[in-house]
Design an enzyme around this catalytic site. Sequence first.
Site, PDB file in Angstrom:
ATOM      1  N   ASN A   9       0.872  -1.256   0.329  1.00  0.00           N
ATOM      2  CA  ASN A   9      -0.293  -0.433  -0.369  1.00  0.00           C
ATOM      3  C   ASN A   9       1.020   0.900   0.041  1.00  0.00           C
ATOM      4  OD1 ASN A   9      -1.683   2.073   0.559  1.00  0.00           O
ATOM      5  ND2 ASN A   9      -2.938   1.110   2.373  1.00  0.00           N
ATOM      6  N   LYS A  11       0.383   4.764   0.195  1.00  0.00           N
ATOM      7  CA  LYS A  11      -0.311   5.533   0.598  1.00  0.00           C
ATOM      8  C   LYS A  11      -0.231   6.663  -0.455  1.00  0.00           C
ATOM      9  CE  LYS A  11      -0.126   3.034   4.908  1.00  0.00           C
ATOM     10  NZ  LYS A  11       0.108   2.850   6.387  1.00  0.00           N
TER      11      LYS A  11
END
Length: 249
Positions: A9, A11
């Site tokens: 992930n 982000k």
Amino acid sequence: MRRKLIAGNWKMNGSFASNEALLSELRAGLSAGAACDVLVCAPSPYLMQCANLLSGSDIGWGAQDVSVHLSGAYTGEVSAPMLSDCSCTYAIVGHSERRAYHGETDELVAQKTLRLLASGLKPIVCVGETLEQRELGQTNSVVSAQLRAVLDVIDVDALTNLVVAYEPVWAIGTGKTATPQMAQDVHAVLRQQLALKNPPVAEKVQILYGGSMKPENAQELLAMPDIDGGLIGGAALKAADFLAIIQAA
Ligand code: 13P
């Protein structure tokens, strides 16, 4: 035996240049294939870059969120069909950062899950307790309520396409990791809950652990019977670390 899934992930990190370097190192590192499923969840502007650089490889790409709406006047939102257009296979929903900073409720996360399933995408549904909730002994009830909201609205058959990620909020980006046994205990609770919906399929659902997973702790976490992979934040931005975690799986 469930196949493991190692998902990054990213982000809100990256640039065309840094993504290109990271993805080419990952492709080179996995040129002989991977023993687990590998995924990167990139910011929306970079999904087509992932599509261009990862097509034909063993690395999939996905999104970090999706709109609850299908189309229309929702400025700034990205719909599930748009993610399909970018050849995403997965999208994260209900990440604790969305719940904390964008006020996402269990019900909204459940509706987003339905949107993804309807577009043929696999939702990675995140659940997890805060430090305060853990200290109050509420971990199991909090994660169960978060998962229940999703299980209440999806079809029994859809369970096949669901991925669950247990991410204790206090372990995200803090360097603190749940011990393998602490994580396993929660994963077992989540699997029991999935089994109430569909016992045989519950055995096949991948339940990922997320929260400061890194090369140094990945192997012992991934050795636990109900930990079927990782959702990796910081360590997914460094090719060597992400590859080492994939190796551990
Ligand atoms: P870190 O691996 O940086 O703790 O982040 C975990 C996470 O939130 C993945 O979704």
